[in-house]
Structure formats: structure tokens, C-alpha cells
Design an enzyme around this catalytic site. Structure first.
Site, PDB file in Angstrom:
ATOM      1  N   VAL A   1    -112.898  28.592  23.329  1.00 28.95           N
ATOM      2  CA  VAL A   1    -112.124  28.873  22.118  1.00 28.95           C
ATOM      3  C   VAL A   1    -110.752  29.452  22.452  1.00 28.95           C
ATOM      4  O   VAL A   1    -109.721  28.984  21.967  1.00 28.95           O
ATOM      5  CB  VAL A   1    -112.894  29.844  21.199  1.00 28.95           C
TER       6      VAL A   1
ATOM      7  N   THR B   1    -120.276  35.487  21.024  1.00 25.84           N
ATOM      8  CA  THR B   1    -121.197  36.322  20.237  1.00 25.84           C
ATOM      9  C   THR B   1    -122.580  35.691  20.321  1.00 25.84           C
ATOM     10  O   THR B   1    -122.984  34.925  19.453  1.00 25.84           O
ATOM     11  CB  THR B   1    -120.740  36.428  18.769  1.00 25.84           C
TER      12      THR B   1
ATOM     13  N   THR C   1    -117.722  34.104  16.087  1.00 28.52           N
ATOM     14  CA  THR C   1    -118.670  33.947  14.976  1.00 28.52           C
ATOM     15  C   THR C   1    -119.470  35.225  14.777  1.00 28.52           C
ATOM     16  O   THR C   1    -120.055  35.764  15.721  1.00 28.52           O
ATOM     17  CB  THR C   1    -119.634  32.784  15.259  1.00 28.52           C
TER      18      THR C   1
ATOM     19  N   CYS D   1    -123.065  27.552  18.880  1.00 28.08           N
ATOM     20  CA  CYS D   1    -122.918  27.735  17.433  1.00 28.08           C
ATOM     21  C   CYS D   1    -124.168  27.385  16.643  1.00 28.08           C
ATOM     22  O   CYS D   1    -124.778  28.250  16.018  1.00 28.08           O
ATOM     23  CB  CYS D   1    -121.727  26.913  16.921  1.00 28.08           C
TER      24      CYS D   1
END
Length: 429
Positions: free
Chosen positions: A21, A90, A125, A265
Site C-alpha cells: 500500500v 493490520t 484497514t 483484506c
């Protein structure tokens, strides 16, 4: 750090965490304004300075285009920034509970560099409320500053799709938000400068957080549905892929396919949402049911393979099976939360000797992350079973004839990803 002409381009941005990211974000901003790219791994910084990106999300040429990007593993270098973007992982822990450790440590690092008027934007997230309830107190404690008086925050959820060369950072619409209306507008304008697909300003940070976490929860549930349908159709002796193709002729049928659900995710975000819901006294039903189905698919795949081997009178205990693919998705080196490891572990519980081959994966990383020693060279005629677990182009190009050469005269070829025509494999999900 940069010349006066560069400093006039805008406030300096610090991107905290240079993974899948953070690096694309730092590169895009670094084409237009001064950016400090920070990562706690000196090895990662050295690799990027040499023009190499192990995630393969950014090319050497793209790194070179980011002329205003400075790379560092020294937290002291963050002092020059006035906008901080946090893009750390995360994950969930062994009990499937949110693990905010990387996020909170990153907040401490930012807090030590925070000054009056600065803005901290989170992209990681989280569950709704995490930015203001978990991260902001850390920023206040470490910096000694007051939220929405001395410094401000925003949330802009990442939408990076690893390995996808069509949907890139700049071509995916970006949701933005801020802790005050003025800050929200400023953050939105910041991202609008690099996102050609446009931005969407959410009403609040909590709305933006919630939007992110349900994007992948929705996909998780849809995949869980087709996974359950595949299990049902397999018991009926019906090819699930054929059923989905037939149903897909209706204009509003959603084109989801069964499979292993991994990655950072889809297999993680629902647990962040359910954790928050349970803390408020509500026990989610549908979301957790979908998670149970998807988390159990590795065991299901292994059991299907074992049954198929037994039907062919292949002795399972001591048999040798080749698993092709370890990453969580095709044509990408990302091992985060890959569920192929569930298939491997379950087969080993049956006494099967499992070899794993994946040309996209660094063998050292496979050993460090999952204690797996990858097979780099494939031996013909060695295996009782072959599982096509990931749809890498390298495997697709082989075709069934080449793949079967790795098996004994009597073996099972399990096409988990529907790479081959139905007639060319022995088993499909």
C-alpha cells in the site's frame, strides 16, 4: 532535504510503511512533491534505494520517476513532514482478533514527530472508530498535543489490489475523510492531485472506516456462498463451474467463483467488523457464518483430494502430492494470510508428503512465514497427486499434458482454480 524549488511544491508528506500500500502511494506523491518514505526495515529501504521492489507493485522506472521521494529507516527524518500517511498492516492474531500492534507503534512513531498544525491520515484497514478511539489517544499521549486543536486526522482506506496491473492506485476512486470539514476538504484535495479516477469525500472518519471494512466483507460473503454451493454440487455430482456459467447468463448474476480466501483484506477485514460489533453486544450471524465456510475450505480441498486418491487405490499414508502455488492470488508474490497452507497442513495430517512449488515466491520468505521449504525444480513421474492451487500464468501455460508428467502413471490432478477444461482434470472445486 530538497531544494527551495521543490519545497514550494507543497507540504512534505511522510508515508509510514512501504509495503503493497505505502510504496505506490509514496511513489505517486513523490512525482509531484517532497515525500519521505519511511519503513522500519533497513533491508527494505536498501532494496528500494537500489531500484528493486520485492512486492513487484512498482517498477524500477516508476521508482526513478519519483524524483522527490526520500527513503529512510530513521524515524528522526520524519521531523520535516507536516502530513503523515500511515499504511502499516493490520492483521489478526491466532484467535482471529484484530492486532493493532503495528498501527499503534506507527502512531507512536508519528507522535514523536508531530507538530502543531500537522495532519495524520490513516489508510490501514480498521473497524469503525479505531482512528479516533485507538490511534488519536496514542498521538496525543506521545506528542503532548491536543486532537482537533493542535493536530488533525483523516482516514482514506487503501484499495490496492496486489498483482493487478489494470486497477492501480491512480485508477481506483479514493474515499477520503477528515476530522473537521476544513481538514476533510484539504485531504480530499491532496489525494485528488494524484488519483485520476477521482475521490469521494465521506461524511466522517467513521463512515470511511466502515465503508472500507464492508467492501471486503461483502466479497467474503459472496465467495462463501459459491463455496457452499460448490460443496453441495460436488455431492450431487454436478460441475459447479458449469452451473455458475449457466447462471451467469442472467444480466444481474454476480460472477464470483469458489476457492481459497486469503490475502490481507478479504480473509481479515470481516473479523475487524465482527470484533467491533461484539464489543457493542451484538453477535453477527451471517458474517461469521461466511467466515467459517471460507476458513474451512482448505480442509475440504484436502479431504476431496484424499477421497479421489483412495478411489484410485492410491495408498494415502506416505503418498506424495505436489501443490502448485503458495501465494494468496495469481501472478503476485504476496503470502499474507494465504490459505494454501491449510491444504498443506491438512494433507500432512493424513500422512501425505507434500511438496510446494511457486515461482513467484522467495523460498526464504516461505520458510520464514510458513516454515515451508519450497521445491524449486520439479521431477517428472514423482507424485501421486497434483493440486493446481494458484492460477499463475506459468501454470496455465503448461497445460494438462505437461502437468501430468509430474505424476505417477496413476495419480490425481486436482484443478482447484478451474485452469483446465473439465475433461482434462480428475477433480475440480
Amino acid at each position: 532535504m530538497e531544494s527551495d524549488s521543490v519545497s514550494n511544491m507543497g507540504e512534505t508528506i511522510a508515508v509510514i510503511g512501504l509495503g503493497y500500500v505505502g510504496l505506490p502511494l509514496a511513489v505517486e506523491f513523490g512525482k509531484k512533491r517532497p515525500v519521505i518514505g519511511f519503513d522500519i526495515s533497513p533491508a527494505r529501504i536498501a532494496e528500494l534505494r537500489a531500484g528493486r521492489d520485492a512486492t513487484r507493485e512498482v517498477t524500477t522506472d516508476e521508482l526513478a520517476e519519483a524524483q522527490h521521494l526520500t527513503l529512510t529507516a530513521e524515524a528522526a527524518d520524519l521531523a520535516d513532514a507536516s502530513i503523515f500517511v500511515v499504511t502499516v498492516p493490520t492483521p489478526i492474531d491466532a484467535h482471529k482478533r484484530p492486532d493493532l500492534t503495528p498501527l499503534l507503534k506507527a502512531s507512536e512513531t508519528v507522535g514523536r514527530a508531530l507538530k502543531r498544525g500537522d495532519i495524520v491520515i490513516y489508510e490501514s484497514t480498521v473497524y469503525p472508530g479505531a482512528t479516533e478511539e485507538d490511534c488519536v489517544p496514542v498521538l496525543e499521549r506521545v506528542s503532548g498535543l491536543t486532537f482537533n486543536v493542535d493536530f488533525f486526522c483523516g482516514y482514506s482506506p487503501e484499495r490496492i489490489n496486489p498483482g493487478d496491473k489494470a486497477h492501480r492506485l491512480t485508477t481506483i476512486r479514493k474515499v477520503t475523510s477528515g476530522s473537521t470539514p476544513e481538514i476533510a476538504a484539504k485531504i480530499d484535495a491532496l489525494y485528488a492531485d494524484i488519483i485520476t479516477a477521482g475521490t469521494y469525500m465521506a461524511e466522517s472518519i467513521r463512515v470511511a472506516e466502515a465503508a472500507k471494512v464492508i467492501e471486503n466483507t461483502q466479497r467474503d460473503l459472496n465467495i462463501a456462498l459459491v463455496n457452499e454451493l460448490a460443496i453441495i454440487f460436488n455431492r450431487m455430482g454436478i460441475d459447479s463451474d458449469a452451473v455458475l456459467k449457466a447462471a451467469g447468463t442472467k444480466w444481474n448474476f454476480l460472477p464470483f467463483r469458489p476457492g481459497l480466501v486469503g490475502g490481507h483484506c478479504i480473509g481479515v477485514d470481516p473479523y475487524y467488523l465482527t470484533h467491533k460489533a461484539e464489543s457493542l453486544g451484538y453477535h453477527p450471524q451471517v458474517i461469521l457464518a461466511g467466515r467459517r465456510i471460507n476458513d474451512g475450505m482448505g480442509a475440504y480441498v484436502a479431504s476431496q483430494m484424499v477421497k479421489a486418491m483412495l478411489k484410485r487405490r492410491i495408498h494415502v499414508d506416505g503418498a506424495r502430492v505436489l501443490v502448485l502455488g503458495l501465494t494468496f492470488k495469481e501472478n503476485c508474490p504476496d503470502l499474507r494470510n494465504t490459505r494454501v497452507v491449510d491444504v498443506v497442513a491438512e494433507l500432512r495430517d493424513y500422512g501425505v508428503q507434500v511438496d510446494v512449488h511457486d515461482p513467484w515466491v522467495d523460498p526464504a520468505e516461505a520458510q520464514a512465514e510458513h516454515a515451508l521449504d519450497l521445491v524449486t525444480e520439479l521431477t517428472p513421474g514423482l507424485y501421486d497427486g497434483i493440486i493446481l492451487a494458484v492460477a499463475h500464468e506459468a501454470f496455465i501455460s503448461m497445460g494438462a499434458k505437461t502437468l501430468r508428467r509430474f505424476g505417477h502413471e496413476r495419480h490425481v490432478l486436482y484443478d482447484l482454480k478451474h485452469i483446465l477444461p473439465a475433461s482434462e482434470s480428475d477433480l475440480r472445486l
